[in-house]
Structures are given as C-alpha cells and as structure tokens.
Design an enzyme around this catalytic site. Structure first.
Site, PDB file in Angstrom:
ATOM      1  N   PRO A   1       0.789  -1.225   0.000  1.00  0.00           N
ATOM      2  CA  PRO A   1       0.000   0.000   0.000  1.00  0.00           C
ATOM      3  C   PRO A   1       0.829   1.287   0.000  1.00  0.00           C
ATOM      4  CG  PRO A   1      -0.153  -1.124   2.114  1.00  0.00           C
ATOM      5  CD  PRO A   1       0.510  -2.072   1.159  1.00  0.00           C
ATOM      6  N   ASN A   2       0.306   2.240  -0.756  1.00  0.00           N
ATOM      7  CA  ASN A   2       0.847   3.608  -0.842  1.00  0.00           C
ATOM      8  C   ASN A   2       2.123   3.718  -1.665  1.00  0.00           C
ATOM      9  OD1 ASN A   2      -1.219   4.833   0.844  1.00  0.00           O
ATOM     10  ND2 ASN A   2      -0.268   3.685   2.507  1.00  0.00           N
TER      11      ASN A   2
ATOM     12  N   ARG B   1       4.247  11.003  -2.070  1.00  0.00           N
ATOM     13  CA  ARG B   1       4.223  10.722  -0.625  1.00  0.00           C
ATOM     14  C   ARG B   1       5.603  10.985   0.011  1.00  0.00           C
ATOM     15  NH1 ARG B   1       4.756   4.286   0.974  1.00  0.00           N
ATOM     16  NH2 ARG B   1       4.275   5.022   3.059  1.00  0.00           N
TER      17      ARG B   1
ATOM     18  N   TYR C   1      10.973   9.015   0.961  1.00  0.00           N
ATOM     19  CA  TYR C   1      10.931   8.043  -0.139  1.00  0.00           C
ATOM     20  C   TYR C   1      11.485   8.577  -1.463  1.00  0.00           C
ATOM     21  CZ  TYR C   1       8.016   5.637   3.244  1.00  0.00           C
ATOM     22  OH  TYR C   1       7.562   5.024   4.391  1.00  0.00           O
TER      23      TYR C   1
ATOM     24  N   ASN D   1       8.096  -5.724  -1.213  1.00  0.00           N
ATOM     25  CA  ASN D   1       8.038  -4.604  -0.276  1.00  0.00           C
ATOM     26  C   ASN D   1       6.580  -4.537   0.196  1.00  0.00           C
ATOM     27  OD1 ASN D   1       7.955  -2.267   1.162  1.00  0.00           O
ATOM     28  ND2 ASN D   1       9.001  -1.009  -0.383  1.00  0.00           N
TER      29      ASN D   1
ATOM     30  N   ALA E   1       3.368  -0.940   4.596  1.00  0.00           N
ATOM     31  CA  ALA E   1       2.880  -0.963   5.985  1.00  0.00           C
ATOM     32  C   ALA E   1       2.487  -2.370   6.438  1.00  0.00           C
ATOM     33  CB  ALA E   1       1.699  -0.009   6.134  1.00  0.00           C
TER      34      ALA E   1
ATOM     35  N   HIS F   1       4.617  -4.736   8.801  1.00  0.00           N
ATOM     36  CA  HIS F   1       4.628  -4.684  10.259  1.00  0.00           C
ATOM     37  C   HIS F   1       3.367  -5.267  10.895  1.00  0.00           C
ATOM     38  CE1 HIS F   1       7.774  -2.036   8.950  1.00  0.00           C
ATOM     39  NE2 HIS F   1       6.919  -1.158   8.492  1.00  0.00           N
TER      40      HIS F   1
ATOM     41  N   ASP G   1       2.284 -15.947   5.963  1.00  0.00           N
ATOM     42  CA  ASP G   1       1.804 -17.320   5.743  1.00  0.00           C
ATOM     43  C   ASP G   1       1.735 -17.666   4.260  1.00  0.00           C
ATOM     44  OD1 ASP G   1       1.628 -17.807   8.431  1.00  0.00           O
ATOM     45  OD2 ASP G   1      -0.550 -17.628   8.550  1.00  0.00           O
TER      46      ASP G   1
ATOM     47  N   GLU H   1      13.117  -9.426   0.904  1.00  0.00           N
ATOM     48  CA  GLU H   1      12.354  -8.285   1.412  1.00  0.00           C
ATOM     49  C   GLU H   1      13.108  -7.010   1.052  1.00  0.00           C
ATOM     50  OE1 GLU H   1      12.433  -8.265   5.674  1.00  0.00           O
ATOM     51  OE2 GLU H   1      10.985  -6.621   5.842  1.00  0.00           O
TER      52      GLU H   1
ATOM     53  N   HIS I   1      12.960  -2.567   1.332  1.00  0.00           N
ATOM     54  CA  HIS I   1      12.335  -1.319   1.786  1.00  0.00           C
ATOM     55  C   HIS I   1      13.142  -0.160   1.240  1.00  0.00           C
ATOM     56  CE1 HIS I   1       9.632  -3.395   4.453  1.00  0.00           C
ATOM     57  NE2 HIS I   1      10.647  -4.149   4.788  1.00  0.00           N
ATOM     58  N   ILE I   2      12.430   0.853   0.796  1.00  0.00           N
ATOM     59  CA  ILE I   2      13.084   2.037   0.230  1.00  0.00           C
ATOM     60  C   ILE I   2      13.827   2.793   1.341  1.00  0.00           C
ATOM     61  CG2 ILE I   2      12.622   4.269  -0.887  1.00  0.00           C
ATOM     62  CD1 ILE I   2      10.101   2.784  -2.138  1.00  0.00           C
ATOM     63  N   SER I   3      13.178   2.943   2.472  1.00  0.00           N
ATOM     64  CA  SER I   3      13.774   3.682   3.589  1.00  0.00           C
ATOM     65  C   SER I   3      14.537   2.721   4.506  1.00  0.00           C
ATOM     66  CB  SER I   3      12.670   4.402   4.377  1.00  0.00           C
ATOM     67  OG  SER I   3      11.809   3.453   4.987  1.00  0.00           O
TER      68      SER I   3
ATOM     69  N   ARG J   1      13.898   3.898  11.915  1.00  0.00           N
ATOM     70  CA  ARG J   1      12.653   4.660  12.045  1.00  0.00           C
ATOM     71  C   ARG J   1      11.869   4.253  13.308  1.00  0.00           C
ATOM     72  NH1 ARG J   1       9.680   4.795   6.445  1.00  0.00           N
ATOM     73  NH2 ARG J   1       8.487   6.397   7.584  1.00  0.00           N
TER      74      ARG J   1
ATOM     75  N   ARG K   1       7.863   0.109  13.308  1.00  0.00           N
ATOM     76  CA  ARG K   1       8.372  -0.432  12.039  1.00  0.00           C
ATOM     77  C   ARG K   1       9.464  -1.481  12.271  1.00  0.00           C
ATOM     78  NH1 ARG K   1       6.091   3.227   8.231  1.00  0.00           N
ATOM     79  NH2 ARG K   1       5.834   5.252   9.214  1.00  0.00           N
TER      80      ARG K   1
HETATM   81  C1  DQA Z   1       8.425   0.998   3.433  1.00  0.00           C
HETATM   82  C2  DQA Z   1       8.588   1.179   4.965  1.00  0.00           C
HETATM   83  C3  DQA Z   1       7.283   0.907   5.671  1.00  0.00           C
HETATM   84  O1  DQA Z   1       7.455   1.051   7.083  1.00  0.00           O
HETATM   85  C4  DQA Z   1       6.226   1.880   5.213  1.00  0.00           C
HETATM   86  O2  DQA Z   1       4.985   1.596   5.815  1.00  0.00           O
HETATM   87  C5  DQA Z   1       6.088   1.921   3.729  1.00  0.00           C
HETATM   88  C6  DQA Z   1       7.293   1.853   2.907  1.00  0.00           C
HETATM   89  C7  DQA Z   1       9.702   1.347   2.674  1.00  0.00           C
HETATM   90  O3  DQA Z   1       9.791   0.958   1.512  1.00  0.00           O
HETATM   91  O4  DQA Z   1      10.587   2.026   3.194  1.00  0.00           O
HETATM   92  O5  DQA Z   1       5.002   2.121   3.199  1.00  0.00           O
HETATM   93  O6  DQA Z   1       8.142  -0.377   3.202  1.00  0.00           O
END
Ligand code: DQA
Length: 145
Positions: free
Chosen positions: A9-10, A17, A22, A74, A77, A80, A87, A98, A100-102, A107, A111
């Site tokens: 999501p997002n 955003r 990001y 990725n 959210a 977490h 599963d 896995e 993650h951009i950040s 953080r 998270r």
């Molecule tokens: C994220 C980190 C997550 O905590 C956050 O909810 C995201 C993006 C990242 O790519 O850094 O939506 O997965």
C-alpha cells in the site's frame, strides 16, 4: 528465472508521498528500474505488481505458485502487521527477498517488526529505489543465475 516484484500500500504514491523519506521518483520509475535490472540480469521475465489491499497481495503470492521462481517484496505498511502475507510466502515456498526504500531499522518502533521478512532469505533497506536492483541481484544469485 521468472521474477515477481510485489509492492504494498501507498507505494503507488511514490513521488508524492513523503519525498523526504521516499524520494521524488514516481512508481513508474520504480517499474522501469525493475525492468531494466531484469534485462541486465538476463531474467526470463519480470512482473511488477502493486496493491493497496492485503488480500490481493495474498492472492498474487498464491498465484505465483508453480509459475514464478523468485519474489522481491516490499509489503510497505503490511510488513509490520500482516501474518497473512507471511503465511502466503511460507505456503508457496518461493525464494523471496524483502526490500524497503527507507532505512526502516532507523525509524519508529512500530516499524521494527517484519512479519514478511520471516519468510525471506535476505533483506535490503535504505537504498532507495535502487534497492530493488540489489534485491533482484540477490535473488538471481540465490537461484544460480
Ligand atoms: C516501506 C517502509 C514501511 O514502514 C512503510 O509503511 C512503507 C514503505 C519502505 O519501503 O521504506 O510504506 O516499506
């Protein structure tokens, strides 16, 4: 090797955003980065999937069974919170990385848990969109490419 990149999501809001976290590149740019990494690595194919819905992500992981060799995920959210995504990854048993951009480890406290990560053999964080290139390279190495 056929790879599936899953974004939660997002992530479709990249570029809009929280650019301080990001960056200013868009989701389309992320798709381009993944496609060009797939070309450079000589993959047989790549699909880049995004959904804001947990169940749709679970469905896409299930559909990957028998058709996809490796997954880069990725879960955003849902990283977490989602035992369902954990599963699903365990159910299909497809090697997964896995990403993650950040730098999530630097953080907020909420998270710091990653459910999906428990089904992944590697984790890439804090490398921006190029982290997906790194993750795809780790996947290709794992699968002997
Ligand atoms: C994220 C980190 C997550 O905590 C956050 O909810 C995201 C993006 C990242 O790519 O850094 O939506 O997965």
């Amino acid at each position: 090797m056929k790879a599936l990149v899953i974004n939660g999501p997002n992530l479709n809001m990249l570029g809009i955003r929280e650019p301080d976290i990001y960056g200013s590149d868009t989701y389309e740019k992320l798709v381009e980065i993944c496609q060009s990494a797939a070309d450079d690595l000589g993959l047989d194919g790549i699909e880049v999937f995004q959904s804001n819905h947990e169940g749709a992500i679970v469905d896409r992981i299930q559909e990957a069974y028998g058709t996809v060799d490796g997954i880069v995920i990725n879960p955003a959210a849902y990283t977490h919170t989602s035992i369902a995504i954990l599963d699903a990854l365990k159910a299909v048993g497809i090697p997964a990385v896995e990403v993650h951009i950040s730098a999530v480890e630097e953080r907020e406290e909420f998270r710091q848990v990653s459910y999906a990560g428990m089904a992944c053999f590697a984790r890439v964080t804090g490398e921006g969109l190029q982290g997906y290139t790194h993750a795809l390279r780790l996947l290709a190495e794992k699968l002997g490419l």
